[in-house]
Design a protein around this motif. Structure first.
Motif, PDB file in Angstrom:
ATOM      1  N   ILE A  67      19.424 -18.656 -17.028  1.00 42.60           N
ATOM      2  CA  ILE A  67      19.729 -18.956 -18.579  1.00 42.60           C
ATOM      3  C   ILE A  67      20.063 -20.436 -18.684  1.00 42.60           C
ATOM      4  O   ILE A  67      19.366 -20.945 -19.709  1.00 42.60           O
ATOM      5  CB  ILE A  67      20.904 -18.241 -18.870  1.00 42.60           C
ATOM      6  CG1 ILE A  67      20.465 -16.663 -19.165  1.00 42.60           C
ATOM      7  CG2 ILE A  67      21.461 -18.630 -20.240  1.00 42.60           C
ATOM      8  CD1 ILE A  67      19.048 -16.615 -19.668  1.00 42.60           C
ATOM      9  N   LEU A  68      20.716 -21.093 -17.880  1.00 41.68           N
ATOM     10  CA  LEU A  68      20.837 -22.528 -17.859  1.00 41.68           C
ATOM     11  C   LEU A  68      19.771 -23.191 -17.753  1.00 41.68           C
ATOM     12  O   LEU A  68      19.438 -24.086 -18.404  1.00 41.68           O
ATOM     13  CB  LEU A  68      22.206 -22.762 -17.014  1.00 41.68           C
ATOM     14  CG  LEU A  68      23.605 -22.441 -17.031  1.00 41.68           C
ATOM     15  CD1 LEU A  68      24.484 -22.573 -15.963  1.00 41.68           C
ATOM     16  CD2 LEU A  68      24.086 -22.991 -18.662  1.00 41.68           C
ATOM     17  N   THR A  69      19.191 -22.967 -16.736  1.00 45.63           N
ATOM     18  CA  THR A  69      17.822 -23.672 -16.522  1.00 45.63           C
ATOM     19  C   THR A  69      16.959 -23.520 -17.640  1.00 45.63           C
ATOM     20  O   THR A  69      16.425 -24.532 -18.056  1.00 45.63           O
ATOM     21  CB  THR A  69      16.932 -22.919 -15.148  1.00 45.63           C
ATOM     22  OG1 THR A  69      17.764 -22.682 -14.407  1.00 45.63           O
ATOM     23  CG2 THR A  69      15.836 -23.843 -14.861  1.00 45.63           C
ATOM     24  N   MET A  70      16.806 -22.173 -18.278  1.00 49.37           N
ATOM     25  CA  MET A  70      15.970 -22.165 -19.540  1.00 49.37           C
ATOM     26  C   MET A  70      16.213 -22.806 -20.707  1.00 49.37           C
ATOM     27  O   MET A  70      15.617 -23.464 -21.470  1.00 49.37           O
ATOM     28  CB  MET A  70      15.446 -20.602 -19.848  1.00 49.37           C
ATOM     29  CG  MET A  70      14.508 -20.192 -18.603  1.00 49.37           C
ATOM     30  SD  MET A  70      14.581 -18.267 -18.910  1.00 49.37           S
ATOM     31  CE  MET A  70      13.629 -18.311 -20.730  1.00 49.37           C
ATOM     32  N   GLY A  71      17.592 -22.703 -20.791  1.00 45.30           N
ATOM     33  CA  GLY A  71      18.283 -23.563 -21.705  1.00 45.30           C
ATOM     34  C   GLY A  71      18.312 -24.855 -22.056  1.00 45.30           C
ATOM     35  O   GLY A  71      17.672 -25.512 -22.810  1.00 45.30           O
TER      36      GLY A  71
END
Lengths: 267, 264
Positions: free
Chosen positions: A56-60
């Motif tokens: 999620i952090l990467t994608m965000g």
């Protein structure tokens, strides 16, 4: 045209009823699946949460960089969206392999076929509940306070589960008969991932916005994502998902009734 | 009053394998099927009949018009060569296969026991496996708690019950699976071959437990090739050949018929 008799409809209704009534068994089996997967690992199911959080952090951040929105807007958006997207797609994918994976049980023990569908639903609900902790952390970090529409989140979630259940059941039946289907479904869902506003906002599609608007998954996701972000799902979202659920289940029920007794012969 | 009544049961397996299908198209499987059936009728005693289903698909007729009446107290020994339809009939009795045509009426709960270790997990402990297998067999939590002591005592596994079952020997695993499966009281028990492994001491103890287990059940249907086994547990016999029920009656008569078949 599929022809179906009253007797088949009646047995299918019985199968559904028994499957739901034996929720203790399906819940137990779902927990066993999760335990089995993480046996002998120190962190156990926390791995689910961790890998989801990193994803999620990467994608965000990527979403913010690519599409030019702020981190405080994109990270919670991607997180809430992906929470439900992975729930939905995993349920459908698990559905597609369901009767093949459980064939040993089905050919040896008489049990309602819907027990195994319930098992898939439980298992994915448990996984989603683990992943949800990431959302709670992110919401706290960005001071997101859900508004009054949050009250509609639970009914929305229940509707989404109902809606995706029929998709999983259809995937299960068709895949038991045609073994190419699971791979096909995986590919379709992969494409739908890019066509559904998860990494980007629908408005960022500009004149191509119709791509999102005509995609049923946009509405399914919006129905459960918006309340978590303090927004409100539109009436269109509600009507579309309600429609897909009602008509989907009507069709699925007839389909299930017609082929229920045949599934075991295909395994 | 428990009973199992079958009327003109037909069970057919569609064959979707592509080779069979292309064969069907290129050579006309109907001819081949006829040929095979001719052969089968002449001498070969193995396998069901291969033919065409109603939709023109290749099918194996596993059960072909089987009718019977089984009543409470009956101990049925199911005889027949490999592929004669024994397992299919057992699974049909258990409600796993619903017949393509014909009817089966069951009064009582059928308890199929085919794979003793179904639902057991190598990485789970003995106790966990008791729970898993117990749930799989349809036991309630109460039943399982009540059975725990009995199972522990019979298996003599002691502290090993707290260890993952991958540390068990084959014999220990079998003992555990056997103990859990025989902890229930089935109304109608359907068994495919009898459990036979383990050391002599275990077999002797298993025998007593088995006797007790089998005497508790209302109806027993046991498929086996072992005559001593059938003679010990059954009072009636059923003989299947090519999916047809060709004899049903007192065990010795049916066994004689079966022996005659093998000799001719």
């Amino acid at each position: 045209m599929v022809s179906v008799t009253w007797r088949q409809l009646d047995s299918a209704a019985g199968d559904l009823r028994d499957g739901i009534l034996s929720w203790r068994l399906s819940q137990f089996l779902a927990w066993q699946d999760i335990k089995q997967r993480y046996r002998r690992s120190t962190l156990g199911p926390i791995w689910l949460t961790l890998s989801f959080g990193i994803q999620i952090l990467t994608m965000g951040f990527l979403s913010a960089a690519l599409f030019g929105s702020t981190i405080s807007k994109s990270v919670p958006y991607v997180c809430a969206g992906m929470l439900f997207w992975s729930l939905i797609t995993q349920m459908i994918n698990d559905g597609a392999t369901l009767y093949v994976v459980s064939s040993r049980y089905i050919t040896q023990i008489k049990s309602p076929l819907t027990v195994f569908l319930m098992q898939v639903i439980w298992r994915n609900a448990i996984v989603a509940a683990h992943n949800a902790t990431i959302y709670v952390l992110i919401a706290m970090a960005f001071f997101i306070v859900p508004g009054p529409s949050f009250l509609l989140w639970l009914p929305g979630l229940a509707l989404v589960f109902l809606c995706v259940s029929w998709m999983a059941l259809v995937a299960a039946i068709v895949s038991a008969r045609y073994r190419d289907i699971p791979v096909m479904i995986q590919n379709i869902l992969m494409i739908l991932f890019w066509l559904t506003p998860l990494m980007y906002f629908p408005e960022q599609l500009h004149q191509h916005r119709f791509i999102a608007d005509y995609n049923p998954f946009t509405h399914i996701i919006a129905l459960v994502r918006e309340p978590l972000l303090g927004g409100t799902p539109s009436l269109t979202d509600w009507l579309v998902v309600l429609g897909i659920t009602v008509f989907g289940w009507a069709g699925t029920f007839v389909f299930f009734a017609r082929f229920r007794a045949r599934i075991v012969y295909w395994l | 009053m428990l009973s199992l009544v079958g009327k003109d049961i037909h069970v057919e397996f569609p064959i979707y394998d592509t080779r069979a299908r292309s064969l069907k198209y290129s050579l006309g499987l109907g001819q081949i099927a006829k040929g095979i059936n001719r052969l089968a009728n002449r001498k070969i005693n193995v396998g069901g009949q291969i033919g065409m289903g109603e939709t023109g698909r290749v099918v194996i007729k596993a059960l072909d018009g089987v009718s019977f009446e089984i009543n409470e107290g009956d101990r049925i020994g199911l005889l027949g060569h490999n592929g004669s339809g024994k397992t299919t009939l057992l699974r049909t009795l258990a409600g796993i296969y619903e017949p393509v045509s014909g009817e089966i009426r069951t009064v009582g709960r059928v308890f199929p026991l085919f794979d003793l270790q179904l639902g057991m997990d190598q990485d789970a402990t003995g106790i966990e496996n008791i729970w898993m297998r117990g749930k799989m067999l349809g036991l309630t939590e109460r039943d399982i708690v009540d059975a725990l002591d009995d199972i522990a005592q019979f298996t003599e596994l002691g502290d090993f019950l707290e260890m993952p079952t991958r540390t068990y020997s084959m014999g220990m695993m079998l003992r555990l699976a056997f103990a859990i499966s025989t902890a229930v009281t089935p109304e109608i028990l359907v068994l495919d071959e009898m459990i036979g492994a383990g050391d002599a001491a275990f077999l002797a103890r298993a025998d007593a437990r088995l006797k007790n287990f089998l005497s508790r059940t209302g109806i027993l249907v046991l498929a086996s090739h072992s005559m001593p086994m059938l003679r010990q547990w059954c009072n009636k016999g059923m003989l299947l050949e090519h999916g047809k029920l060709i004899a049903y009656g007192p065990l010795e008569e049916v066994v004689a018929r079966y022996d005659g078949m093998a000799a001719s």
